[in-house]
Design a protein around this motif. Sequence first.
Motif, PDB file in Angstrom:
ATOM      1  N   ILE A  13       0.832  -1.199   0.000  1.00 18.64           N
ATOM      2  CA  ILE A  13       0.000   0.000   0.000  1.00 18.64           C
ATOM      3  C   ILE A  13       0.870   1.254   0.000  1.00 18.64           C
ATOM      4  CG2 ILE A  13      -1.637   1.350   1.363  1.00 18.64           C
ATOM      5  CD1 ILE A  13      -2.894  -1.304   2.263  1.00 18.64           C
ATOM      6  N   GLU A  14       1.868   1.279   0.845  1.00 20.67           N
ATOM      7  CA  GLU A  14       2.760   2.445   0.908  1.00 20.67           C
ATOM      8  C   GLU A  14       3.499   2.652  -0.405  1.00 20.67           C
ATOM      9  OE1 GLU A  14       5.241   1.567   4.222  1.00 20.67           O
ATOM     10  OE2 GLU A  14       3.724   2.097   5.737  1.00 20.67           O
ATOM     11  N   GLU A  15       3.961   1.556  -0.980  1.00 17.14           N
ATOM     12  CA  GLU A  15       4.694   1.655  -2.239  1.00 17.14           C
ATOM     13  C   GLU A  15       3.796   2.112  -3.377  1.00 17.14           C
ATOM     14  OE1 GLU A  15       7.147  -1.315  -5.258  1.00 17.14           O
ATOM     15  OE2 GLU A  15       7.116  -1.742  -3.097  1.00 17.14           O
ATOM     16  N   SER A  16       2.576   1.595  -3.411  1.00 17.69           N
ATOM     17  CA  SER A  16       1.649   1.986  -4.479  1.00 17.69           C
ATOM     18  C   SER A  16       1.272   3.465  -4.358  1.00 17.69           C
ATOM     19  CB  SER A  16       0.394   1.114  -4.454  1.00 17.69           C
ATOM     20  OG  SER A  16      -0.315   1.273  -3.229  1.00 17.69           O
ATOM     21  N   ASP A  17       1.140   3.959  -3.131  1.00 12.15           N
ATOM     22  CA  ASP A  17       0.845   5.384  -2.944  1.00 12.15           C
ATOM     23  C   ASP A  17       1.984   6.252  -3.495  1.00 12.15           C
ATOM     24  OD1 ASP A  17      -1.549   4.779  -1.757  1.00 12.15           O
ATOM     25  OD2 ASP A  17      -0.907   5.207   0.306  1.00 12.15           O
ATOM     26  N   LYS A  18       3.210   5.871  -3.150  1.00 12.31           N
ATOM     27  CA  LYS A  18       4.374   6.637  -3.622  1.00 12.31           C
ATOM     28  C   LYS A  18       4.488   6.573  -5.144  1.00 12.31           C
ATOM     29  CE  LYS A  18       7.097   5.992   0.615  1.00 12.31           C
ATOM     30  NZ  LYS A  18       8.340   5.397   1.194  1.00 12.31           N
ATOM     31  N   ASN A  19       4.269   5.387  -5.686  1.00 10.21           N
ATOM     32  CA  ASN A  19       4.358   5.246  -7.145  1.00 10.21           C
ATOM     33  C   ASN A  19       3.287   6.077  -7.860  1.00 10.21           C
ATOM     34  OD1 ASN A  19       6.497   3.456  -6.832  1.00 10.21           O
ATOM     35  ND2 ASN A  19       5.206   1.623  -7.026  1.00 10.21           N
ATOM     36  N   ALA A  20       2.106   6.139  -7.248  1.00  8.17           N
ATOM     37  CA  ALA A  20       1.026   6.907  -7.862  1.00  8.17           C
ATOM     38  C   ALA A  20       1.359   8.396  -7.901  1.00  8.17           C
ATOM     39  CB  ALA A  20      -0.279   6.682  -7.103  1.00  8.17           C
ATOM     40  N   VAL A  21       1.910   8.903  -6.805  1.00  5.45           N
ATOM     41  CA  VAL A  21       2.285  10.317  -6.763  1.00  5.45           C
ATOM     42  C   VAL A  21       3.392  10.603  -7.771  1.00  5.45           C
ATOM     43  CG1 VAL A  21       3.253  12.156  -5.333  1.00  5.45           C
ATOM     44  CG2 VAL A  21       1.544  10.590  -4.368  1.00  5.45           C
ATOM     45  N   LYS A  22       4.394   9.726  -7.801  1.00 12.80           N
ATOM     46  CA  LYS A  22       5.487   9.913  -8.765  1.00 12.80           C
ATOM     47  C   LYS A  22       4.995   9.785 -10.203  1.00 12.80           C
ATOM     48  CE  LYS A  22       9.203   8.226  -5.741  1.00 12.80           C
ATOM     49  NZ  LYS A  22      10.243   7.169  -5.568  1.00 12.80           N
ATOM     50  N   GLY A  23       3.994   8.951 -10.405  1.00 11.54           N
ATOM     51  CA  GLY A  23       3.465   8.721 -11.751  1.00 11.54           C
ATOM     52  C   GLY A  23       2.515   9.804 -12.236  1.00 11.54           C
ATOM     53  N   GLY A  24       2.286  10.829 -11.423  1.00 13.81           N
ATOM     54  CA  GLY A  24       1.453  11.957 -11.865  1.00 13.81           C
ATOM     55  C   GLY A  24      -0.021  11.842 -11.551  1.00 13.81           C
ATOM     56  N   LEU A  25      -0.402  10.972 -10.610  1.00 11.49           N
ATOM     57  CA  LEU A  25      -1.819  10.820 -10.289  1.00 11.49           C
ATOM     58  C   LEU A  25      -2.404  12.111  -9.712  1.00 11.49           C
ATOM     59  CD1 LEU A  25      -4.231   8.850 -10.167  1.00 11.49           C
ATOM     60  CD2 LEU A  25      -3.553   8.305  -7.819  1.00 11.49           C
ATOM     61  N   ILE A  26      -1.639  12.814  -8.880  1.00 11.11           N
ATOM     62  CA  ILE A  26      -2.122  14.053  -8.274  1.00 11.11           C
ATOM     63  C   ILE A  26      -2.308  15.133  -9.344  1.00 11.11           C
ATOM     64  CG2 ILE A  26      -1.628  15.843  -6.588  1.00 11.11           C
ATOM     65  CD1 ILE A  26      -2.351  13.119  -5.404  1.00 11.11           C
ATOM     66  N   ASP A  27      -1.354  15.228 -10.251  1.00 11.48           N
ATOM     67  CA  ASP A  27      -1.480  16.211 -11.337  1.00 11.48           C
ATOM     68  C   ASP A  27      -2.684  15.901 -12.221  1.00 11.48           C
ATOM     69  OD1 ASP A  27       0.786  17.531 -10.455  1.00 11.48           O
ATOM     70  OD2 ASP A  27       2.131  16.355 -11.738  1.00 11.48           O
ATOM     71  N   GLN A  28      -2.889  14.618 -12.467  1.00  9.87           N
ATOM     72  CA  GLN A  28      -4.048  14.205 -13.268  1.00  9.87           C
ATOM     73  C   GLN A  28      -5.350  14.558 -12.539  1.00  9.87           C
ATOM     74  OE1 GLN A  28      -4.293   9.975 -13.955  1.00  9.87           O
ATOM     75  NE2 GLN A  28      -5.617  10.215 -15.746  1.00  9.87           N
ATOM     76  N   ALA A  29      -5.347  14.386 -11.219  1.00 10.35           N
ATOM     77  CA  ALA A  29      -6.536  14.716 -10.430  1.00 10.35           C
ATOM     78  C   ALA A  29      -6.835  16.211 -10.496  1.00 10.35           C
ATOM     79  CB  ALA A  29      -6.333  14.279  -8.981  1.00 10.35           C
ATOM     80  N   LYS A  30      -5.822  17.043 -10.543  1.00  7.10           N
ATOM     81  CA  LYS A  30      -6.043  18.492 -10.652  1.00  7.10           C
ATOM     82  C   LYS A  30      -6.737  18.840 -11.967  1.00  7.10           C
ATOM     83  CE  LYS A  30      -2.222  20.191  -7.756  1.00  7.10           C
ATOM     84  NZ  LYS A  30      -0.980  20.994  -7.731  1.00  7.10           N
ATOM     85  N   VAL A  31      -6.271  18.213 -13.037  1.00  7.91           N
ATOM     86  CA  VAL A  31      -6.870  18.477 -14.354  1.00  7.91           C
ATOM     87  C   VAL A  31      -8.332  18.048 -14.366  1.00  7.91           C
ATOM     88  CG1 VAL A  31      -6.802  17.898 -16.801  1.00  7.91           C
ATOM     89  CG2 VAL A  31      -4.669  18.285 -15.554  1.00  7.91           C
ATOM     90  N   PHE A  32      -8.612  16.853 -13.859  1.00  5.95           N
ATOM     91  CA  PHE A  32      -9.981  16.347 -13.855  1.00  5.95           C
ATOM     92  C   PHE A  32     -10.874  17.156 -12.922  1.00  5.95           C
ATOM     93  CE2 PHE A  32      -8.512  11.834 -15.221  1.00  5.95           C
ATOM     94  CZ  PHE A  32      -8.418  12.285 -16.527  1.00  5.95           C
TER      95      PHE A  32
END
Length: 260
Positions: free
Chosen positions: A216-235
């Motif tokens: 879970i911790e690793e997937s959270d970090k990977n998601a942030v590094k992979g641009g999930l937060i930036d994608q969420a801003k656009v959406f």
Amino acid sequence: MEQDTEDFPAEENPEAHQVAQHSEARSTLKAKRTRLRSIGYTIRSNKVLFLVVAIVLLALGAFAGYKIESVISSINSQQNGADTSKARVTTIDAVFEQVKAQNTLVCASQQYDLYKKSEDYNRDLLNKFNLPFTRNRYYLRYVGTIQAGVDLKTAKIVRKDVDKSGKPQSIVIELDAPKIISNTPDTKKLKLYDRENNIFNPIDPESVLDIEKTCIEESDKNAVKGGLIDQAKVFAQQNIQTMLRGAFGSKVKVTINWRS
């Protein structure tokens, strides 16, 4: 005794004159009757034509009435539309409160599929080396879906611009940055592979929970590094803009300022 008689001219003879007048009257009456019969025949012969003409005149009258009613309805609609546009100005905050009532806006999601190895030995009494023949080992497949969203409860309108008629032109909103709001495993795909158990050191269920936490911790970090937060801003920008434009028109400009 002989009485002198004088012959009257034909045109001055009273009896002949009366006969001529009577004959002329009969001729006039006969002509009138003939003309009336002709008119009646014409009407009977052309009654279909007269019927068509009557229907056309009725249709033209109905169409004229419809056009007049349409013009009146159009004027009333324009007046009602003007009243509605004025009313919209006073409902900007009300509409935005409805947006905020959703509390959390899910903006982006991402699936992941991780494999983690677990290996363990019994240690000697001094914990300096692994004891032989005590190893246990397995691989864990951990599959899940991670979501990022925006907390709308902290959203705030910082600026509203309207035109001379009071119609909204632009709205500036302040929001907290998106964050990960859920990380849900797919229990149907959660599985252990290549298990190597040991009677002297059986697999500890706690170790499986520890690996799940690591995933879970690793997937959270990977998601942030992979641009999930930036994608969420656009959406988030697109979703909020769609909701507000649905209320105030497609030309209203929506800007979001993200808090750090």
